[in-house]
Design an enzyme around this catalytic site. Structure first.
Site, short mmCIF file in Angstrom:
data_model
loop_
_atom_site.label_atom_id
_atom_site.label_comp_id
_atom_site.label_asym_id
_atom_site.label_seq_id
_atom_site.Cartn_x
_atom_site.Cartn_y
_atom_site.Cartn_z
N HIS A 421 0.90 -1.29 -0.10
CA HIS A 421 -0.05 -0.04 -0.09
C HIS A 421 0.91 1.41 0.03
O HIS A 421 0.33 2.30 -0.19
CB HIS A 421 -1.06 0.17 1.25
N ASP A 425 -2.11 2.20 -4.68
CA ASP A 425 -3.47 2.69 -3.75
C ASP A 425 -4.47 1.67 -4.25
O ASP A 425 -4.40 0.87 -4.92
CB ASP A 425 -4.08 4.06 -4.43
#
Length: 450
Positions: A421, A425
């Protein structure tokens, strides 16, 4: 001169020359002349041998050269001291962080001395044993082939002998007849001990592990091999470094199964390869990676830069008895189904034969893990650092799904994408997984580049 030639032939055939010989030969006035002649002949024939092999010669066995990233490994002996070995036979292995390096015997003979004990750490080109060169006895396979022939020869008898044995057996059975009634068994004597004492003894007997049918509460400690230690270290580093998040989806495998069942026989006949679902997911992943280059990128933690790569190298997780290995199929950008299946077959064969080199597992920009071969229904894969994403495949099961407002039974597969992450995204990760879903459910989308 004829006598000299005869002596020379004799000395070469025997393999040695005796300078103390005293032979009565004509045309020689004294034995001193013969001694001088034999001395000259001994200098000529001193280095003649009966064969090209010097039996009993000691050879030093050394560890082979390691890859640049490997400095040491743990030694595991396959042969023991005193065992016979053949030339090029594997006598030991060096377990490194990523693979096992075999050590072959340079000659045939016997393993005389072990210089490094099993489990100790060794480096490249280190002396580990001494092998005494010599002849090796016949192999067990040759002995096994000879035994049935001997047994068959010994077991062949004439028909008259068989008839005599049968008649003798019949006469003996007629002479001795079995009893018509079996005498009753004597009853076991009653125990003179109280019931309380018997229960205590039985409980103590059950707690012992040396009884048949009992159980043991002992503990056994086994040293972790280098590969398992490296796997544990890398997995923990991935959890500590990356911000891992997993997104899920499900794929209708109806079209993929139909495509495979319709063409697998022709594919096998033409290319001598089995058509599997792995090639379909490889092709779909390549298609999605080209559309989402961020998934193929990586974060350089040393410089805090994002490295985008134009090439696509896909790692595939393979479970072996020694641990999990992740060989890499390189330059997958424009591979077709045949090239993918051929590359996967070669990697699988080398993994089963323990022939993977460290270079085969270095690198990789994306990983595919197929837990469905073991029946896994659902799972969250862990990143293969320093990669940014890993695709997890699972088992195909028939489930009721809604199709155009109606309930139908379809072969469905859950898929999972674990991603870093820090770099990706949620939108990019979800769209990437949906791209794979579309390519599997309708392969025409890849042809039309939709």
């Amino acid at each position: 001169m004829k006598t000299v030639s005869a002596i020379r032939i004799l000395t070469r055939r025997c393999g040695f020359v005796s300078t103390e010989a005293r032979v009565r030969i004509p045309n020689f006035s004294s034995t001193s002349s013969l001694a001088v002649l034999l001395s000259a002949e001994s200098r000529e024939c001193r280095y003649l041998h009966t064969s090209g092999i010097m039996l009993g010669e000691i050879h030093i066995l050394k560890t082979p050269a390691f890859a640049e990233s490997v400095t040491s490994g743990d030694l595991k002996w396959i042969k023991e001291a005193g065992d016979s070995v053949l030339v090029d036979e594997v006598v030991a292995e060096v377990e490194t962080d990523k693979t096992s390096v075999p050590i072959n015997s340079p000659v045939s003979g016997a393993l005389k001395t072990v210089l490094v004990e099993d489990g100790e750490s060794v480096e490249a080109h280190q002396n580990i044993a001494e092998i005494e060169e010599g002849e090796v006895a016949a192999s067990t396979s040759e002995v096994a082939e000879k035994q049935p022939v001997e047994q068959k020869t010994e077991g062949t008898v004439s028909a008259s002998q068989v008839e005599e044995k049968v008649s003798a057996t019949e006469s003996s059975t007629d002479a001795v007849k079995p009893p018509t009634e079996v005498p009753p068994m004597p009853k076991a004597p009653a125990s003179s001990k109280p019931v309380s004492e018997l229960s205590v003894l039985d409980a103590g007997a059950k707690s012992r592990s040396d009884l048949i049918g009992g159980f043991s509460r002992n503990e056994t400690r086994v040293k972790m091999n280098r590969m398992r230690l490296k796997i544990a270290k890398r997995l923990k580093e991935a959890q500590n470094t990356a911000a891992m998040l997993t997104t899920f989806n499900e794929i209708d495998m109806s079209n993929a199964i139909e495509l495979r069942n319709k063409n697998k026989d022709m594919f096998l006949k033409k290319h001598n390869l089995k058509l599997t679902f792995m090639s379909a997911f490889f092709k779909a992943s390549i298609y999605a990676l080209k559309d989402s280059p961020a998934v193929n990128a990586v974060i350089d933690d040393n410089t805090n830069d994002i490295v985008y790569r134009d090439y696509i190298d896909i790692s595939v997780a393979v479970a072996t008895p020694k641990g999990l290995v992740v060989p890499v199929l390189r330059n997958c950008n424009d591979m077709n189904y045949v090239e993918i299946e051929k590359g996967l077959a070669q990697l699988a064969l080398r993994a089963r034969n323990n022939e993977l080199a460290i270079e085969d597992m270095d690198g990789g920009t994306f990983t595919i893990s197929n837990g469905g071969v073991f029946g896994s229904l659902f799972g969250t894969p862990i990143l293969n650092p320093p990669q940014s994403a890993i695709l997890g495949m699972h088992a195909i099961n028939e489930r009721p799904v809604a199709i155009n407002g109606e309930v139908e039974i379809r072969p469905m597969m859950f898929v999972a994408l674990t991603y870093d992450h820090r770099l990706l995204d949620g939108r990019e990760a979800v769209m990437f997984l949906r791209k794979i879903k579309t390519a599997i459910e309708d392969p025409r989308a890849m042809l039309l580049d939709l």
